[in-house]
Design a protein around this motif. Structure first.
Motif, PDB file in Angstrom:
ATOM      1  N   THR A 216       0.828  -1.204   0.000  1.00 46.29           N
ATOM      2  CA  THR A 216       0.000   0.000   0.000  1.00 46.29           C
ATOM      3  C   THR A 216       0.865   1.257   0.000  1.00 46.29           C
ATOM      4  OG1 THR A 216      -1.734  -1.194   1.208  1.00 46.29           O
ATOM      5  CG2 THR A 216      -1.877   1.205   1.192  1.00 46.29           C
ATOM      6  N   ARG A 217       1.959   1.227   0.762  1.00 47.93           N
ATOM      7  CA  ARG A 217       2.882   2.373   0.765  1.00 47.93           C
ATOM      8  C   ARG A 217       3.504   2.568  -0.615  1.00 47.93           C
ATOM      9  NH1 ARG A 217       3.795   0.692   6.201  1.00 47.93           N
ATOM     10  NH2 ARG A 217       5.304  -0.881   5.550  1.00 47.93           N
ATOM     11  N   THR A 218       3.852   1.461  -1.251  1.00 51.28           N
ATOM     12  CA  THR A 218       4.436   1.529  -2.596  1.00 51.28           C
ATOM     13  C   THR A 218       3.460   2.156  -3.583  1.00 51.28           C
ATOM     14  OG1 THR A 218       5.820  -0.424  -2.185  1.00 51.28           O
ATOM     15  CG2 THR A 218       5.403   0.149  -4.481  1.00 51.28           C
ATOM     16  N   VAL A 219       2.203   1.725  -3.519  1.00 52.85           N
ATOM     17  CA  VAL A 219       1.173   2.285  -4.397  1.00 52.85           C
ATOM     18  C   VAL A 219       0.936   3.758  -4.060  1.00 52.85           C
ATOM     19  CG1 VAL A 219      -1.261   2.171  -5.062  1.00 52.85           C
ATOM     20  CG2 VAL A 219       0.049   0.068  -4.808  1.00 52.85           C
TER      21      VAL A 219
ATOM     22  N   ASP B 230      -6.741   8.458  -9.727  1.00 52.81           N
ATOM     23  CA  ASP B 230      -6.378   7.037  -9.726  1.00 52.81           C
ATOM     24  C   ASP B 230      -7.354   6.190  -8.903  1.00 52.81           C
ATOM     25  OD1 ASP B 230      -4.239   7.685 -11.273  1.00 52.81           O
ATOM     26  OD2 ASP B 230      -2.697   7.065  -9.844  1.00 52.81           O
ATOM     27  N   TYR B 231      -7.334   4.896  -9.200  1.00 49.32           N
ATOM     28  CA  TYR B 231      -8.114   3.904  -8.460  1.00 49.32           C
ATOM     29  C   TYR B 231      -7.166   2.868  -7.859  1.00 49.32           C
ATOM     30  CZ  TYR B 231     -12.737   5.307 -10.205  1.00 49.32           C
ATOM     31  OH  TYR B 231     -13.907   5.980 -10.462  1.00 49.32           O
ATOM     32  N   VAL B 232      -7.519   2.374  -6.661  1.00 44.10           N
ATOM     33  CA  VAL B 232      -6.778   1.269  -6.033  1.00 44.10           C
ATOM     34  C   VAL B 232      -7.791   0.220  -5.597  1.00 44.10           C
ATOM     35  CG1 VAL B 232      -5.145   0.569  -4.254  1.00 44.10           C
ATOM     36  CG2 VAL B 232      -5.053   2.913  -5.176  1.00 44.10           C
ATOM     37  N   VAL B 233      -7.602  -1.002  -6.073  1.00 46.39           N
ATOM     38  CA  VAL B 233      -8.494  -2.102  -5.697  1.00 46.39           C
ATOM     39  C   VAL B 233      -7.673  -3.169  -4.971  1.00 46.39           C
ATOM     40  CG1 VAL B 233     -10.072  -3.888  -6.506  1.00 46.39           C
ATOM     41  CG2 VAL B 233     -10.004  -1.669  -7.661  1.00 46.39           C
TER      42      VAL B 233
ATOM     43  N   THR C 193      -9.565  -2.389   4.616  1.00 45.86           N
ATOM     44  CA  THR C 193      -9.290  -1.546   3.450  1.00 45.86           C
ATOM     45  C   THR C 193      -9.430  -0.066   3.795  1.00 45.86           C
ATOM     46  OG1 THR C 193     -10.023  -3.264   1.911  1.00 45.86           O
ATOM     47  CG2 THR C 193     -10.000  -1.001   1.088  1.00 45.86           C
ATOM     48  N   GLU C 194     -10.555   0.284   4.413  1.00 48.27           N
ATOM     49  CA  GLU C 194     -10.830   1.702   4.688  1.00 48.27           C
ATOM     50  C   GLU C 194     -10.137   2.219   5.951  1.00 48.27           C
ATOM     51  OE1 GLU C 194     -15.370   2.153   3.209  1.00 48.27           O
ATOM     52  OE2 GLU C 194     -14.823   0.278   4.203  1.00 48.27           O
ATOM     53  N   GLU C 195      -9.942   1.325   6.926  1.00 49.30           N
ATOM     54  CA  GLU C 195      -9.387   1.769   8.209  1.00 49.30           C
ATOM     55  C   GLU C 195      -7.865   1.669   8.280  1.00 49.30           C
ATOM     56  OE1 GLU C 195     -11.447  -0.624  11.040  1.00 49.30           O
ATOM     57  OE2 GLU C 195     -13.429   0.029  10.325  1.00 49.30           O
ATOM     58  N   ASP C 196      -7.283   0.705   7.566  1.00 50.03           N
ATOM     59  CA  ASP C 196      -5.836   0.497   7.636  1.00 50.03           C
ATOM     60  C   ASP C 196      -5.109   0.935   6.365  1.00 50.03           C
ATOM     61  OD1 ASP C 196      -5.453  -1.071  10.271  1.00 50.03           O
ATOM     62  OD2 ASP C 196      -7.056  -2.187   9.289  1.00 50.03           O
ATOM     63  N   CYS C 197      -5.686   0.619   5.209  1.00 47.84           N
ATOM     64  CA  CYS C 197      -4.984   0.882   3.943  1.00 47.84           C
ATOM     65  C   CYS C 197      -5.182   2.310   3.427  1.00 47.84           C
ATOM     66  CB  CYS C 197      -5.432  -0.120   2.880  1.00 47.84           C
ATOM     67  SG  CYS C 197      -5.016  -1.831   3.290  1.00 47.84           S
ATOM     68  N   VAL C 198      -6.408   2.791   3.474  1.00 51.04           N
ATOM     69  CA  VAL C 198      -6.683   4.135   2.941  1.00 51.04           C
ATOM     70  C   VAL C 198      -5.850   5.222   3.628  1.00 51.04           C
ATOM     71  CG1 VAL C 198      -8.436   5.959   2.797  1.00 51.04           C
ATOM     72  CG2 VAL C 198      -8.962   3.651   1.971  1.00 51.04           C
ATOM     73  N   PRO C 199      -5.713   5.231   4.970  1.00 57.48           N
ATOM     74  CA  PRO C 199      -4.869   6.248   5.605  1.00 57.48           C
ATOM     75  C   PRO C 199      -3.422   6.214   5.112  1.00 57.48           C
ATOM     76  CG  PRO C 199      -6.273   5.218   7.244  1.00 57.48           C
ATOM     77  CD  PRO C 199      -6.418   4.423   5.985  1.00 57.48           C
ATOM     78  N   VAL C 200      -2.922   5.017   4.810  1.00 58.80           N
ATOM     79  CA  VAL C 200      -1.554   4.894   4.287  1.00 58.80           C
ATOM     80  C   VAL C 200      -1.475   5.507   2.890  1.00 58.80           C
ATOM     81  CG1 VAL C 200       0.240   3.267   3.547  1.00 58.80           C
ATOM     82  CG2 VAL C 200      -1.036   2.850   5.666  1.00 58.80           C
TER      83      VAL C 200
ATOM     84  N   PHE D 256      -8.838  10.894   0.062  1.00 56.46           N
ATOM     85  CA  PHE D 256      -9.674   9.751  -0.283  1.00 56.46           C
ATOM     86  C   PHE D 256     -11.053  10.188  -0.761  1.00 56.46           C
ATOM     87  CE2 PHE D 256     -12.564   6.373   1.677  1.00 56.46           C
ATOM     88  CZ  PHE D 256     -12.493   5.538   0.575  1.00 56.46           C
ATOM     89  N   ASN D 257     -11.502   9.593  -1.843  1.00 60.37           N
ATOM     90  CA  ASN D 257     -12.815   9.832  -2.468  1.00 60.37           C
ATOM     91  C   ASN D 257     -12.961  11.224  -3.074  1.00 60.37           C
ATOM     92  OD1 ASN D 257     -14.135   7.426  -2.540  1.00 60.37           O
ATOM     93  ND2 ASN D 257     -15.393   7.769  -0.730  1.00 60.37           N
ATOM     94  N   VAL D 258     -11.895  11.998  -2.992  1.00 58.07           N
ATOM     95  CA  VAL D 258     -11.872  13.295  -3.676  1.00 58.07           C
ATOM     96  C   VAL D 258     -10.838  13.239  -4.790  1.00 58.07           C
ATOM     97  CG1 VAL D 258     -11.381  15.762  -3.466  1.00 58.07           C
ATOM     98  CG2 VAL D 258     -12.600  14.578  -1.619  1.00 58.07           C
ATOM     99  N   ASP D 259      -9.611  12.841  -4.432  1.00 60.95           N
ATOM    100  CA  ASP D 259      -8.522  12.752  -5.408  1.00 60.95           C
ATOM    101  C   ASP D 259      -8.319  11.339  -5.949  1.00 60.95           C
ATOM    102  OD1 ASP D 259      -7.877  15.493  -5.039  1.00 60.95           O
ATOM    103  OD2 ASP D 259      -6.817  14.971  -3.192  1.00 60.95           O
ATOM    104  N   PHE D 260      -8.653  10.338  -5.158  1.00 65.98           N
ATOM    105  CA  PHE D 260      -8.518   8.941  -5.597  1.00 65.98           C
ATOM    106  C   PHE D 260      -9.636   8.115  -4.962  1.00 65.98           C
ATOM    107  CE2 PHE D 260      -6.312   8.979  -1.554  1.00 65.98           C
ATOM    108  CZ  PHE D 260      -6.608   7.747  -0.987  1.00 65.98           C
ATOM    109  N   LYS D 261      -9.925   6.979  -5.586  1.00 63.67           N
ATOM    110  CA  LYS D 261     -10.991   6.108  -5.083  1.00 63.67           C
ATOM    111  C   LYS D 261     -10.473   4.690  -4.895  1.00 63.67           C
ATOM    112  CE  LYS D 261     -14.627   9.042  -6.849  1.00 63.67           C
ATOM    113  NZ  LYS D 261     -15.921   9.158  -7.525  1.00 63.67           N
ATOM    114  N   VAL D 262     -11.197   3.949  -4.091  1.00 65.49           N
ATOM    115  CA  VAL D 262     -10.739   2.624  -3.671  1.00 65.49           C
ATOM    116  C   VAL D 262     -11.852   1.596  -3.830  1.00 65.49           C
ATOM    117  CG1 VAL D 262     -10.131   1.301  -1.602  1.00 65.49           C
ATOM    118  CG2 VAL D 262      -8.937   3.419  -2.100  1.00 65.49           C
ATOM    119  N   GLY D 263     -11.461   0.366  -4.027  1.00 69.24           N
ATOM    120  CA  GLY D 263     -12.419  -0.733  -4.081  1.00 69.24           C
ATOM    121  C   GLY D 263     -11.833  -1.976  -3.471  1.00 69.24           C
ATOM    122  N   TYR D 264     -12.683  -2.958  -3.296  1.00 70.79           N
ATOM    123  CA  TYR D 264     -12.234  -4.260  -2.787  1.00 70.79           C
ATOM    124  C   TYR D 264     -12.923  -5.348  -3.601  1.00 70.79           C
ATOM    125  CZ  TYR D 264     -11.166  -8.212   0.214  1.00 70.79           C
ATOM    126  OH  TYR D 264     -10.706  -9.428   0.669  1.00 70.79           O
TER     127      TYR D 264
END
Length: 429
Positions: free
Chosen positions: A105-108, A116-119, A129-136, A145-153
């Motif tokens: 996640t840090r690398t991404v 960008d999107y991260v899945v 995903t939202e509590e541990d990865c998104v803050p990183v 988050f959700n403004v500049d980039f979005k995430v999925g699982y």
């Protein structure tokens, strides 16, 4: 996003090219431009030569793919849609080890750009995903988050060694951090998944769905293992009981055995960890885990007891374990419970040899401290068929007798030689 990927105006990256990531990367690369990233340069070199380090895919699977294999994290900046498919193991205390996931996640995050999107595909507990990865991601990128980039699982459902239920033939669960993300991620995966897409209502629901798939199997197998402990005391064969019970239309078909690997033997611990964090201490799930984790030592102790009953001296007796991987017809040794059988036998000063046509002796030595015998040239007091590789299914009692002493023991963990072993002492779960 999907239109740009489809038209090859943008690139997709897959981070982690193991048994999950590589098939995904190659499948996407038949439709769009892909960057395949892995931290191990030696694995990257093999893939550049169309060799799957996991021994799951043929060289032909690499043909016709628009993919760039790399171990350079700078290359990820070329992509705008990132798929993270790294392992999520447990540590020696059976607690989640998120280090590989958070490192990826840090690398991404360092490569992340606006839009960008991260899945994530790695198996995690609900909320990870939202509590541990998104803050990183936010910290490393400086983006919101959700403004500049979005995430999925989208949980992986790859079954190693299964040539029927392959990636494109398995219904794919997807989820997104908002409705737009859900639609874009669904379209991206929908371009390669023939079996269809299931849109989960939230990322947490998708995370939970994945983790209970394997937890359900773990608990059911634990019941079968517990039944085998009871039936052993009753001196009846568990598989004969299951065969009889299976004549009823609604009887669920599960079998006892060693429960290892990177899914069934690991995922329930992620769920119980989260439950403990929330103040709930699981009883059924942890009970099932206790039973399944104890099966390796149990099998070894049964071997020792039966050798003693035959009058064989335990100290220095010879036992051959056939199979070292976590399941049949794969080379994957991760979390193989065969190691528990081996270690328990060694604690009784038994001489143990291990053979396996698929496993790497070097990897076994690095992971568990023992390797494979080069050839079977001894006479054993007991043979344990621990993993049902196809190569072993072609053998018969004549062969097993040829590699054993007089009055040997044959242990058939999964009961596949039931009714075929008549002159050797036979035992199975």
């Amino acid at each position: 996003m999907f239109e740009k990927l489809k038209n090859k105006e943008a690139k997709l990256s897959v981070i982690g090219l193991g048994y999950v990531g590589l098939p995904i990367a190659l499948e996407f690369a038949r439709k769009m431009k892909v960057i395949g990233f892995d931290i191990k340069p030696d694995r990257i070199e093999k893939m550049k030569q169309h060799i799957d380090p996991s021994n799951e895919l043929e060289a032909s699977a690499f043909e016709g793919c628009d993919i760039k294999f790399t171990s350079n994290p700078e290359d990820l900046k070329e992509a705008c849609f990132h798929v993270v498919a790294v392992p999520t193991p447990i540590n020696k205390h059976n607690l989640p080890d998120l280090n590989p996931l958070l490192s990826a996640t840090r690398t991404v995050g360092k490569a992340l750009k606006k839009g960008d999107y991260v899945v994530f595909e790695s198996t995690v507990y609900p909320g990870c995903t939202e509590e541990d990865c998104v803050p990183v991601l936010e910290q490393e990128s400086g983006l919101k988050f959700n403004v500049d980039f979005k995430v999925g699982y989208s949980p992986e459902r790859i079954n190693p060694g299964d040539k029927e239920h392959t990636l494109t033939k398995i219904l794919k669960i997807v989820s997104g951090s908002d409705p737009e993300a859900l639609e874009e991620i669904s379209a991206v995966y929908g371009s390669i998944i023939k079996a269809g897409i299931y849109k989960a209502s939230s990322i947490k629901v998708a995370e939970a769905a994945k983790i209970i798939e394997n937890t359900q199997r773990d608990v059911n197998i634990a019941l079968m293992n517990e039944l085998s402990l009871i039936f052993n005391r009753l001196n009846i064969n568990t598989y004969e009981v299951l065969e009889a019970a299976g004549t009823k239309w609604n009887f669920l078909r599960f079998s006892p055995g060693l429960v290892g690997g990177h899914c069934i033997g690991v995922d329930p611990y992620y769920l119980t960890y989260k439950a403990n964090e929330l103040g709930y201490h699981s009883k059924i799930i942890t009970g099932g885990r206790f039973i399944n984790d104890a099966m390796g030592p149990y099998i070894a102790k049964q071997v020792v007891k039966k050798l003693i009953s035959k009058g064989h001296k335990i100290n220095g007796s010879r036992v051959l374990i056939m199979g070292a991987t976590f399941k049949e017809n794969v080379s994957d040794i991760r979390n193989s419970k065969v190691a528990d059988v081996y270690n328990e036998l060694k604690s009784f000063s038994v001489n143990v040899d291990v053979t396996d046509p698929h496993a790497s002796s070097k990897e076994l030595m690095e992971e568990y401290g023992y390797g494979l015998v080069d050839k079977i040239d001894k006479k054993y007091h007991a043979v344990i068929l621990a993993v049902n590789h196809d190569e072993y299914m072609k053998l018969d009692e004549v062969y097993f007798k040829s590699i054993t002493v007089d009055d040997p023991l044959f242990v058939d963990v999964k009961g596949v030689f039931r009714g075929k072993i008549r002159e050797m002492t036979y035992w199975s779960l």
